[in-house]
Design a protein around this motif. Structure first.
Motif, PDB file in Angstrom:
ATOM      1  N   PHE A  22       0.065 -11.890 -49.300  1.00 24.28           N
ATOM      2  CA  PHE A  22       0.746 -12.160 -50.567  1.00 24.28           C
ATOM      3  C   PHE A  22      -0.141 -11.774 -51.746  1.00 24.28           C
ATOM      4  CE2 PHE A  22       2.810 -14.871 -47.472  1.00 24.28           C
ATOM      5  CZ  PHE A  22       4.155 -14.697 -47.771  1.00 24.28           C
ATOM      6  N   ALA A  23      -1.446 -12.001 -51.603  1.00 21.96           N
ATOM      7  CA  ALA A  23      -2.374 -11.575 -52.650  1.00 21.96           C
ATOM      8  C   ALA A  23      -2.395 -10.048 -52.738  1.00 21.96           C
ATOM      9  CB  ALA A  23      -3.778 -12.115 -52.355  1.00 21.96           C
ATOM     10  N   ALA A  24      -2.383  -9.381 -51.573  1.00 24.62           N
ATOM     11  CA  ALA A  24      -2.363  -7.917 -51.565  1.00 24.62           C
ATOM     12  C   ALA A  24      -1.085  -7.388 -52.197  1.00 24.62           C
ATOM     13  CB  ALA A  24      -2.501  -7.400 -50.129  1.00 24.62           C
ATOM     14  N   ALA A  25       0.041  -8.068 -51.924  1.00 23.24           N
ATOM     15  CA  ALA A  25       1.314  -7.645 -52.516  1.00 23.24           C
ATOM     16  C   ALA A  25       1.255  -7.718 -54.030  1.00 23.24           C
ATOM     17  CB  ALA A  25       2.451  -8.508 -51.984  1.00 23.24           C
ATOM     18  N   SER A  26       0.692  -8.810 -54.549  1.00 25.02           N
ATOM     19  CA  SER A  26       0.560  -8.969 -56.003  1.00 25.02           C
ATOM     20  C   SER A  26      -0.296  -7.858 -56.596  1.00 25.02           C
ATOM     21  CB  SER A  26      -0.053 -10.336 -56.318  1.00 25.02           C
ATOM     22  OG  SER A  26      -0.301 -10.482 -57.699  1.00 25.02           O
ATOM     23  N   CYS A  46      -0.866  -4.887 -55.297  1.00 20.22           N
ATOM     24  CA  CYS A  46      -0.173  -3.606 -55.170  1.00 20.22           C
ATOM     25  C   CYS A  46       0.880  -3.446 -56.271  1.00 20.22           C
ATOM     26  CB  CYS A  46       0.484  -3.483 -53.798  1.00 20.22           C
ATOM     27  SG  CYS A  46      -0.675  -3.184 -52.439  1.00 20.22           S
ATOM     28  N   ILE A  47       1.565  -4.527 -56.596  1.00 20.03           N
ATOM     29  CA  ILE A  47       2.540  -4.474 -57.688  1.00 20.03           C
ATOM     30  C   ILE A  47       1.825  -4.171 -59.003  1.00 20.03           C
ATOM     31  CG2 ILE A  47       4.157  -5.856 -59.054  1.00 20.03           C
ATOM     32  CD1 ILE A  47       4.940  -7.274 -56.442  1.00 20.03           C
ATOM     33  N   ASP A  48       0.666  -4.799 -59.213  1.00 23.42           N
ATOM     34  CA  ASP A  48      -0.132  -4.488 -60.411  1.00 23.42           C
ATOM     35  C   ASP A  48      -0.511  -3.007 -60.439  1.00 23.42           C
ATOM     36  OD1 ASP A  48      -0.033  -7.091 -61.313  1.00 23.42           O
ATOM     37  OD2 ASP A  48      -1.993  -7.651 -60.514  1.00 23.42           O
ATOM     38  N   ALA A  49      -0.878  -2.463 -59.273  1.00 18.30           N
ATOM     39  CA  ALA A  49      -1.263  -1.048 -59.195  1.00 18.30           C
ATOM     40  C   ALA A  49      -0.074  -0.145 -59.511  1.00 18.30           C
ATOM     41  CB  ALA A  49      -1.823  -0.731 -57.812  1.00 18.30           C
ATOM     42  N   LEU A  50       1.116  -0.519 -59.046  1.00 25.47           N
ATOM     43  CA  LEU A  50       2.307   0.280 -59.334  1.00 25.47           C
ATOM     44  C   LEU A  50       2.656   0.227 -60.819  1.00 25.47           C
ATOM     45  CD1 LEU A  50       4.537  -0.607 -56.250  1.00 25.47           C
ATOM     46  CD2 LEU A  50       3.285   1.515 -56.666  1.00 25.47           C
ATOM     47  N   GLN A  51       2.461  -0.941 -61.432  1.00 23.51           N
ATOM     48  CA  GLN A  51       2.700  -1.044 -62.869  1.00 23.51           C
ATOM     49  C   GLN A  51       1.692  -0.200 -63.648  1.00 23.51           C
ATOM     50  OE1 GLN A  51       2.807  -5.405 -63.332  1.00 23.51           O
ATOM     51  NE2 GLN A  51       4.974  -5.202 -63.841  1.00 23.51           N
ATOM     52  N   ALA A  52       0.447  -0.195 -63.191  1.00 23.74           N
ATOM     53  CA  ALA A  52      -0.564   0.667 -63.820  1.00 23.74           C
ATOM     54  C   ALA A  52      -0.175   2.135 -63.670  1.00 23.74           C
ATOM     55  CB  ALA A  52      -1.936   0.412 -63.195  1.00 23.74           C
ATOM     56  N   CYS A  53       0.406   2.480 -62.528  1.00 29.18           N
ATOM     57  CA  CYS A  53       0.864   3.855 -62.304  1.00 29.18           C
ATOM     58  C   CYS A  53       1.963   4.217 -63.297  1.00 29.18           C
ATOM     59  CB  CYS A  53       1.368   3.997 -60.870  1.00 29.18           C
ATOM     60  SG  CYS A  53       1.830   5.686 -60.421  1.00 29.18           S
ATOM     61  N   SER A  75      -8.261  -0.125 -54.863  1.00 27.50           N
ATOM     62  CA  SER A  75      -8.686  -1.510 -55.088  1.00 27.50           C
ATOM     63  C   SER A  75      -7.626  -2.503 -54.639  1.00 27.50           C
ATOM     64  CB  SER A  75      -9.003  -1.726 -56.574  1.00 27.50           C
ATOM     65  OG  SER A  75     -10.081  -0.912 -56.987  1.00 27.50           O
ATOM     66  N   SER A  76      -6.346  -2.128 -54.789  1.00 27.94           N
ATOM     67  CA  SER A  76      -5.263  -3.046 -54.407  1.00 27.94           C
ATOM     68  C   SER A  76      -5.174  -3.246 -52.900  1.00 27.94           C
ATOM     69  CB  SER A  76      -3.925  -2.527 -54.947  1.00 27.94           C
ATOM     70  OG  SER A  76      -3.480  -1.398 -54.219  1.00 27.94           O
ATOM     71  N   LEU A  77      -5.846  -2.383 -52.125  1.00 26.91           N
ATOM     72  CA  LEU A  77      -5.801  -2.473 -50.660  1.00 26.91           C
ATOM     73  C   LEU A  77      -6.987  -3.240 -50.085  1.00 26.91           C
ATOM     74  CD1 LEU A  77      -4.921   1.273 -49.929  1.00 26.91           C
ATOM     75  CD2 LEU A  77      -3.329  -0.636 -50.191  1.00 26.91           C
ATOM     76  N   SER A  78      -7.834  -3.776 -50.940  1.00 31.96           N
ATOM     77  CA  SER A  78      -9.109  -4.346 -50.487  1.00 31.96           C
ATOM     78  C   SER A  78      -8.932  -5.534 -49.543  1.00 31.96           C
ATOM     79  CB  SER A  78      -9.952  -4.762 -51.694  1.00 31.96           C
ATOM     80  OG  SER A  78      -9.283  -5.754 -52.461  1.00 31.96           O
ATOM     81  N   ARG A  79      -7.814  -6.229 -49.618  1.00 29.86           N
ATOM     82  CA  ARG A  79      -7.601  -7.397 -48.756  1.00 29.86           C
ATOM     83  C   ARG A  79      -7.064  -7.027 -47.372  1.00 29.86           C
ATOM     84  NH1 ARG A  79      -7.765 -12.076 -51.971  1.00 29.86           N
ATOM     85  NH2 ARG A  79      -7.630 -11.649 -54.210  1.00 29.86           N
ATOM     86  N   LEU A  80      -6.651  -5.792 -47.200  1.00 29.43           N
ATOM     87  CA  LEU A  80      -6.098  -5.376 -45.917  1.00 29.43           C
ATOM     88  C   LEU A  80      -7.198  -4.945 -44.962  1.00 29.43           C
ATOM     89  CD1 LEU A  80      -2.970  -3.317 -47.058  1.00 29.43           C
ATOM     90  CD2 LEU A  80      -3.171  -5.772 -46.588  1.00 29.43           C
ATOM     91  N   ARG A  81      -6.898  -4.987 -43.675  1.00 26.50           N
ATOM     92  CA  ARG A  81      -7.872  -4.662 -42.638  1.00 26.50           C
ATOM     93  C   ARG A  81      -7.454  -3.400 -41.899  1.00 26.50           C
ATOM     94  NH1 ARG A  81      -8.374 -10.943 -40.451  1.00 26.50           N
ATOM     95  NH2 ARG A  81      -9.407 -11.757 -42.322  1.00 26.50           N
ATOM     96  N   ASP A 105      -7.755   1.825 -45.120  1.00 25.47           N
ATOM     97  CA  ASP A 105      -9.097   2.412 -45.249  1.00 25.47           C
ATOM     98  C   ASP A 105      -9.165   3.501 -46.321  1.00 25.47           C
ATOM     99  OD1 ASP A 105      -7.534   4.140 -43.827  1.00 25.47           O
ATOM    100  OD2 ASP A 105      -8.914   4.419 -42.156  1.00 25.47           O
ATOM    101  N   PHE A 106      -8.099   3.670 -47.100  1.00 26.11           N
ATOM    102  CA  PHE A 106      -8.150   4.578 -48.249  1.00 26.11           C
ATOM    103  C   PHE A 106      -9.065   3.959 -49.301  1.00 26.11           C
ATOM    104  CE2 PHE A 106      -6.429   5.775 -52.469  1.00 26.11           C
ATOM    105  CZ  PHE A 106      -6.700   7.137 -52.421  1.00 26.11           C
ATOM    106  N   SER A 107     -10.080   4.688 -49.715  1.00 27.58           N
ATOM    107  CA  SER A 107     -11.087   4.121 -50.622  1.00 27.58           C
ATOM    108  C   SER A 107     -11.529   5.146 -51.655  1.00 27.58           C
ATOM    109  CB  SER A 107     -12.306   3.640 -49.819  1.00 27.58           C
ATOM    110  OG  SER A 107     -13.329   3.177 -50.676  1.00 27.58           O
ATOM    111  N   VAL A 108     -11.526   4.734 -52.929  1.00 26.77           N
ATOM    112  CA  VAL A 108     -12.001   5.571 -54.029  1.00 26.77           C
ATOM    113  C   VAL A 108     -12.891   4.723 -54.921  1.00 26.77           C
ATOM    114  CG1 VAL A 108     -11.364   6.961 -56.045  1.00 26.77           C
ATOM    115  CG2 VAL A 108      -9.919   7.003 -53.994  1.00 26.77           C
ATOM    116  N   THR A 109     -14.078   5.213 -55.239  1.00 27.37           N
ATOM    117  CA  THR A 109     -15.013   4.494 -56.098  1.00 27.37           C
ATOM    118  C   THR A 109     -15.302   5.317 -57.364  1.00 27.37           C
ATOM    119  OG1 THR A 109     -16.985   5.499 -55.101  1.00 27.37           O
ATOM    120  CG2 THR A 109     -16.106   3.501 -54.050  1.00 27.37           C
TER     121      THR A 109
END
Length: 303
Positions: free
Chosen positions: A31-35, A37-44, A161-167, A186-190
Motif C-alpha cells: 500500500f505504501a508502494a502504491a501511494s 507510485c501514484i505520486d510518481a505518476l502525478q510527477a510524470c 524511487s517509487s519501487l524501493s519497497r518492492l522486492r 530492480d529498475f534503479s536510477v540514481t
C-alpha cells in the motif's frame, strides 16, 4: 480556479497494479508502494504538461481497488484555467488522452531495463512525447515545448524511487487502451547514473553570498537548510574549522540569523547546454549576521 471534470464517455482511465506473490511478508509495504507510485505518476503528468505554455493541474481520482495483486483504477481529472493559449474547443479530453498515452509511452520505453536508458533512447522518448503533445491540438498556436533528456532521466529516477519497497520478483504495471507497460522492482536510477550518462561539462564558481538559516545541522554530516531570495536552498558546509567550533558550542546560531559565506557552485550541463545538476557547498563562513530584533530597530528609528 475551478476544478472541471471530463465527461464520462471521454474520461481516460488507467489501471495501476502492484504485482506480488500471495504469501508475501509485510503486506503494508504494497500500500505504501502504491501511494509512492501514484505520486510518481502525478510527477510524470507535471513533466508532460511542461509541453504546454499554460497552467493546467492534473488530479487523480481513485475509482476502484481490486483484490489479488493490488489493482488500482485511477481516473484522470484536470484543473481548468482560463488561458488564451488554449483553443476554445473542449481541450480537456485531448490533454487527458495525451497524459495517459505519455505515461504509458515512457513506462514502455523503460520496460525490461535495469537502469537508465542510453542518451539516444532518452532523446527518442523526448521526440515521441513532443509528437504526442502536438497531436493533442489543444493550443491556439503550435508552440508545444519539447521535453529534454534531463526531464526524462529525472522522471525515470522518480519512478525508480517509487519501487524501493518492492522486492525481487515483484513489479508494477500500467494498463490502458494502449496495452500494458511493466517495470520490475530492480529498475534503479540514481543521481550518479544521470550525471555519468548526460554530463558533458561542469562549470565551477565561488561567490560571496548571504544565506538565511532555516535549519542548522547539529551533527555536521548533512546539508543545512537556508533561504535565499525567498526560496529554500540546501547547502553543505565544507569549512571544517568553522563547523568544529560550531559543534563545540563556540558559534551561536539563533533562529533568523544569517551566514555571510563563500559558496562554491558546480553546475553540470549536457551536450545541448541543459542543466543536469547543481551542487553547492560553503567553502568558507565569513560572518554570522544576527537577526535584527524589531524592538531594537524601532528604538533606533525613534532616536
Amino acid at each position: 480556479m475551478k476544478e472541471e471534470e471530463l465527461s464520462e464517455d471521454k474520461q481516460p482511465d488507467f489501471l495501476l497494479t502492484i504485482h506480488f506473490p500471495a504469501d508475501s511478508a509485510n503486506p503494508q509495504r504494497f500500500f505504501a508502494a502504491a501511494s509512492e507510485c501514484i505520486d510518481a505518476l502525478q510527477a510524470c503528468d507535471k513533466m508532460l504538461l511542461k509541453s504546454f505554455p499554460t497552467s493546467i493541474q492534473p488530479v487523480f481520482v481513485l475509482e476502484q481497488v481490486q483484490n489479488g495483486s493490488l489493482k488500482i483504477w485511477l481516473r484522470q481529472f484536470l484543473e481548468a484555467v482560463d488561458d488564451d493559449a488554449l483553443k476554445t474547443l473542449d481541450w480537456k479530453p485531448a490533454i487527458g488522452k495525451y497524459l495517459v498515452k505519455g505515461k504509458h509511452l515512457l513506462l514502455k520505453r523503460l520496460e525490461g531495463r535495469k537502469g537508465l536508458p542510453p542518451s539516444e533512447v532518452l532523446r527518442t522518448v523526448a521526440d515521441e512525447l513532443h509528437e504526442l503533445a502536438k497531436e493533442s491540438d489543444a493550443l491556439r498556436l503550435p508552440a508545444y515545448a519539447r521535453l529534454t533528456e534531463v526531464d526524462i532521466a529525472e522522471q525515470a529516477k522518480i519512478i525508480s524511487s517509487s519501487l524501493s519497497r518492492l522486492r525481487p520478483g515483484e513489479y508494477i504495471s500500467l494498463g490502458g487502451d494502449d496495452g500494458e507497460a511493466v517495470i520490475d522492482a530492480d529498475f534503479s536510477v540514481t543521481d550518479e547514473d544521470i550525471n555519468n550518462l548526460l554530463v558533458s561539462q561542469t562549470l565551477e564558481s565561488v561567490r560571496e553570498i548571504i544565506l538565511m538559516v532555516r535549519k542548522p545541522d547539529f551533527l555536521g554530516e548533512s546539508k543545512w537548510d537556508f533561504r535565499f531570495d525567498r526560496k529554500p536552498m540546501s547547502v553543505s558546509i565544507a569549512d571544517k574549522d568553522w563547523l568544529s567550533e560550531y559543534q563545540k558550542g563556540k558559534k551561536d546560531i539563533r533562529p533568523g540569523d544569517a551566514l555571510r559565506v563563500n559558496m562554491k557552485e558546480s553546475v553540470s550541463y549536457d551536450a545541448s547546454g541543459e542543466v543536469v545538476s547543481v551542487e553547492r557547498e560553503i567553502v568558507k563562513v565569513l560572518e554570522i549576521k544576527r537577526r535584527q530584533e524589531q524592538g531594537s530597530l524601532l528604538e533606533r528609528v525613534g532616536k
